[in-house]
Design a protein around this motif. Structure first.
Motif, short mmCIF file in Angstrom:
data_model
loop_
_atom_site.label_atom_id
_atom_site.label_comp_id
_atom_site.label_asym_id
_atom_site.label_seq_id
_atom_site.Cartn_x
_atom_site.Cartn_y
_atom_site.Cartn_z
N ALA A 16 -79.23 -57.83 -58.81
CA ALA A 16 -78.56 -59.08 -58.46
C ALA A 16 -78.64 -60.05 -59.62
O ALA A 16 -79.55 -60.00 -60.44
N ILE A 21 -74.86 -62.58 -56.89
CA ILE A 21 -73.87 -61.54 -57.11
C ILE A 21 -74.64 -60.22 -57.19
O ILE A 21 -75.47 -60.02 -58.09
N TYR A 22 -74.42 -59.33 -56.24
CA TYR A 22 -75.12 -58.05 -56.20
C TYR A 22 -74.30 -56.99 -56.93
O TYR A 22 -73.10 -56.83 -56.68
N ILE A 63 -69.14 -55.07 -57.32
CA ILE A 63 -70.13 -56.09 -56.95
C ILE A 63 -69.94 -56.49 -55.50
O ILE A 63 -68.90 -56.21 -54.89
N ARG A 64 -70.96 -57.16 -54.97
CA ARG A 64 -70.87 -57.81 -53.66
C ARG A 64 -71.40 -59.22 -53.84
O ARG A 64 -72.41 -59.44 -54.52
N VAL A 65 -70.74 -60.20 -53.26
CA VAL A 65 -71.10 -61.59 -53.46
C VAL A 65 -71.50 -62.21 -52.13
O VAL A 65 -70.81 -62.03 -51.12
N ASP A 66 -72.64 -62.92 -52.15
CA ASP A 66 -72.96 -63.77 -51.00
C ASP A 66 -73.26 -65.17 -51.52
O ASP A 66 -73.00 -65.48 -52.68
N ARG A 125 -65.01 -57.46 -57.05
CA ARG A 125 -65.30 -57.24 -55.63
C ARG A 125 -64.31 -56.24 -55.04
O ARG A 125 -64.72 -55.32 -54.30
N THR A 182 -73.28 -53.55 -57.26
CA THR A 182 -73.30 -52.40 -56.36
C THR A 182 -72.95 -51.09 -57.06
O THR A 182 -73.17 -50.02 -56.50
N ASP A 183 -72.39 -51.13 -58.28
CA ASP A 183 -72.06 -49.91 -59.01
C ASP A 183 -72.40 -50.12 -60.48
O ASP A 183 -71.55 -50.50 -61.29
N GLY A 205 -65.08 -52.74 -55.82
CA GLY A 205 -66.35 -52.22 -55.34
C GLY A 205 -67.47 -52.24 -56.37
O GLY A 205 -68.49 -51.56 -56.19
#
Length: 232
Positions: A175, A214-215, A207-210, A202, A217-218, A205
């Protein structure tokens, strides 16, 4: 999760471990010259056009050197990590700063008058040579930064920035906790452009964002993008 060969951080992290002890020893006969004080994060040591009368010794913490374009865009050029010296161009008579020096973390810093440092350099020529090495090393880092901006796309630079920032802390899951504006300053782009690129990441695929981070993911595909400009 497979991990790519991680790129270097998006802003060169510079430290002066080879210079600092010799400089401190040269100033040892003048204790008043090396009185260290605490400075909070966000403290501005100098800005563009400020007169260069002082050189700073960073014993603890981090300081960012950045510049501002005529349009008001910020670009982070170097990140100094203790022990380090900054404001060294003040050794030149009549020098006025052309960038900002701002603390990123709480810092322990001493302020040297230009004349004090000049006396130390005059007394120890080997120390003057080390200062020349510091200046040339930082110039090369800035040249790399400018070449990166000139020859690599925003998605490449952003992917490298995300991986480089994660490489500094190695949080798990992977992250990054930086705002879009901070990322834009790191890679020399506009916040709006970075926001669009993050949306594209995003959708692909990568990253993932909250609300907090910023996570990544790949990591493998982000690494491919950072190196070649394409995510397989």
């Amino acid at each position: 999760m497979a991990s790519p060969d991680l790129p270097t951080p998006p802003v060169d992290v510079v430290t002066d471990t080879d210079l600092f002890p010799e400089l401190m020893a040269a100033l040892g006969a003048d204790p008043a010259a090396i009185a260290f004080v605490e400075r909070p994060a966000g403290y501005t040591f100098y800005g563009p056009d400020d007169p260069g009368a002082n050189v700073y010794l960073l014993r603890r913490g981090r300081v960012r050197l950045s510049t501002i374009s005529p349009e008001g865009r910020a670009l982070a050029m170097l990140l100094l990590e203790a022990p380090s010296v900054f404001g060294e161009m003040s050794l030149l008579e009549g020098w006025r700063h052309d960038n900002y020096a701002v603390s990123v973390t709480p810092c322990l810093v001493a302020t040297l008058r230009r004349d004090t440092l000049r006396r130390a350099l005059h007394a120890q020529p080997s120390l003057a040579l080390r200062f020349m090495t510091v200046m040339s090393r930082r110039l090369r880092a800035i040249e790399r930064k400018l070449a990166d901006i000139a020859f690599r796309s925003v998605p490449q630079r952003l992917a490298a920035a995300l991986l480089g920032l994660w490489a500094e802390c190695r949080d798990m899951p992977p992250a990054v906790r930086s705002t879009h504006q901070q990322l834009a300053e790191m890679i020399g782009s506009h916040r709006e452009t970075v926001t669009k690129a993050i949306g594209d990441f995003r959708a692909a695929g990568l990253i993932r964002v909250d609300e907090e981070a910023i996570y990544l993911t790949d990591l493998v595909r982000l690494g491919d993008l950072a190196r070649s400009g394409t995510a397989a």
